[in-house]
Enzyme design. Sequence first.
Site, PDB file in Angstrom:
ATOM      1  N   GLU A 190      50.899  38.796  32.971  1.00 58.74           N
ATOM      2  CA  GLU A 190      49.521  39.028  32.481  1.00 58.74           C
ATOM      3  C   GLU A 190      49.459  40.281  31.589  1.00 58.74           C
ATOM      4  O   GLU A 190      48.732  41.242  31.865  1.00 58.74           O
ATOM      5  CB  GLU A 190      48.565  39.162  33.666  1.00 58.74           C
ATOM      6  N   GLU A 384      50.512  30.079  36.714  1.00 56.80           N
ATOM      7  CA  GLU A 384      49.681  30.426  37.869  1.00 56.80           C
ATOM      8  C   GLU A 384      48.414  29.572  37.844  1.00 56.80           C
ATOM      9  O   GLU A 384      47.782  29.445  36.797  1.00 56.80           O
ATOM     10  CB  GLU A 384      49.259  31.900  37.874  1.00 56.80           C
TER      11      GLU A 384
HETATM   12  C1  BGP Z   1      47.085  37.149  39.163  1.00 51.73           C
HETATM   13  C2  BGP Z   1      48.435  37.764  39.502  1.00 51.73           C
HETATM   14  C3  BGP Z   1      49.095  37.196  40.678  1.00 51.73           C
HETATM   15  C4  BGP Z   1      48.168  36.640  41.754  1.00 51.73           C
HETATM   16  C5  BGP Z   1      46.877  36.063  41.209  1.00 51.73           C
HETATM   17  C6  BGP Z   1      45.852  35.761  42.287  1.00 51.73           C
HETATM   18  O1  BGP Z   1      46.356  38.048  38.431  1.00 51.73           O
HETATM   19  O2  BGP Z   1      49.318  37.587  38.407  1.00 51.73           O
HETATM   20  O3  BGP Z   1      49.955  38.199  41.176  1.00 51.73           O
HETATM   21  O4  BGP Z   1      47.965  37.515  42.792  1.00 51.73           O
HETATM   22  O5  BGP Z   1      46.302  36.900  40.284  1.00 51.73           O
HETATM   23  O6  BGP Z   1      45.081  36.909  42.496  1.00 51.73           O
HETATM   24  P1  BGP Z   1      44.737  37.393  43.973  1.00 51.73           P
HETATM   25  O7  BGP Z   1      46.054  37.531  44.652  1.00 51.73           O
HETATM   26  O8  BGP Z   1      44.008  38.669  43.796  1.00 51.73           O
HETATM   27  O9  BGP Z   1      43.896  36.288  44.569  1.00 51.73           O
END
Ligand code: BGP
Length: 485
Positions: A190, A384
């Site tokens: 990201e 993701e």
């Molecule tokens: C993204 C990240 C991941 C993952 C995802 C879900 O921004 O790249 O690492 O964690 O978010 O977010 P969260 O874990 O806060 O639900």
Amino acid sequence: MNNKKFPEDFLWGGATAANQIEGATREAGKGWTTSDTSKFIEEPEKRMQQMLAPMTIQRVQEALEDAEGLYPKRNGIDFYHRYKEDIALLAEMGFKTFRFSISWARIFPSGDDEAPNKAGLQFYENVIDELRKYHIEPLITMSHYDFPLALSFKQNGWASRKTIDAFEKYAEVLFTRFKGKVKYWITFNEMNVIGMTGYLSGGILADKLAENQSNTQVNFQAAHHQMVAAAKATALLHKIDPEAKMGCMIVRFENYPETTNPTTILTALKSDQENFLFSDVLMKGRYPSFSKRLFDERGISLSITPEDEQLLADNTADFFSFSYYMSGIVAENEGDETAGNILASKANPYLKKSEWGWQIDPVGLRISLNKIYDRYQKPIFIVENGLGAKDTLTVDNKVNDDYRIDYLRAHIEQIAEALADGVDIIGYTPWGCIDLVSASGNEMSKRYGFIYVDLDDNGDGSLERYKKASFDWYQKVISSNGEVL
Ligand code: BGP
């Protein structure tokens, strides 16, 4: 012809990150990273803000010396010791690929040590070999929100141009050691987040900035350094391992204008341009024409050398990758807000929300895929996507996560539509394929996995792994190549 088919070699899999699964944060020589300062805090409403907040030298040192607090990312789900069992479960689902990250500080504990840490290299070679035993393609992120803290203290992380050299050395060690074993690499997770907050990905400490330096100026200069480093890593990869592919990765903000008011439509257009700013540089090899006005309006004046420009022009990424969870709204006026990944948004009356307030929008994924392919005309990897939810383990160790199956099915259907739209999509790795520590909340209760991990928000549990209903469902999705949903 029903061309809503997935390509025969479509890479079905799942995604994780070192700082959210490994644990063993001080084992085998690993150095401290920025994620080790992520503390579990009781108040849910403060968690996203904590992840994005600027950090100071003092607060980092307090965290590292804190013997009382709970820092879940230091323990993860103990993947470091259990990776063989976990990979066997992924193989049982039929994974074609597995996205994980290498923690830079496991290879170079101080970020720029003279020689790499042999134990760190050996661990990742073991993981890669275990995956390849099951014919699972590793998809490796080189830096996923766990920057080596020693480089924060030494040179304020990515604020310093010197960090480019450290990253290049790190890249060369990885590509040389794993040559021929890893086909897909991603530099920064990201990478557009650094424009919003300097510590999470950039390791930037707010109190190391000079008086006259603004956070925004420093964060965008740091992003430029990361892009130069990404270009150098791409050049190295193509030289050392010509078969391998380098991707860039952003968090996608699919945001809809709230009304037909032209000024709101314009705001939404500008928001979309900014979302693609850094991937435009890495995918096209130059800053986009809209960046000049964007920088002027933000008071940003980047230091870019002619060598930087040539590097970026000569070493564009081979594929585009992104995270997609929900969509948002570009509001005409204030109104009821709901949460989101990184950024909050006004609520969209047409969409349902997850328990964490993230708006569920499968069609939004198809919209993003079309926009991205129109923009870059290069292969796309969805690295993701998923539903964070409170799963319940029954007395016979079952989890009925039909809600997660519904979420993923709806998004896979839209990927099939995008394929039929002519978009070149090479893979799909739902986030948190095994329950892991949440990035924003440091909580285990926000579960994404096909596999339940018996661990709670306070760090208690057996760490046993249990298959959820979605485990068997996803196994059939993969074995039928997306036909059986
Ligand atoms: C993204 C990240 C991941 C993952 C995802 C879900 O921004 O790249 O690492 O964690 O978010 O977010 P969260 O874990 O806060 O639900």
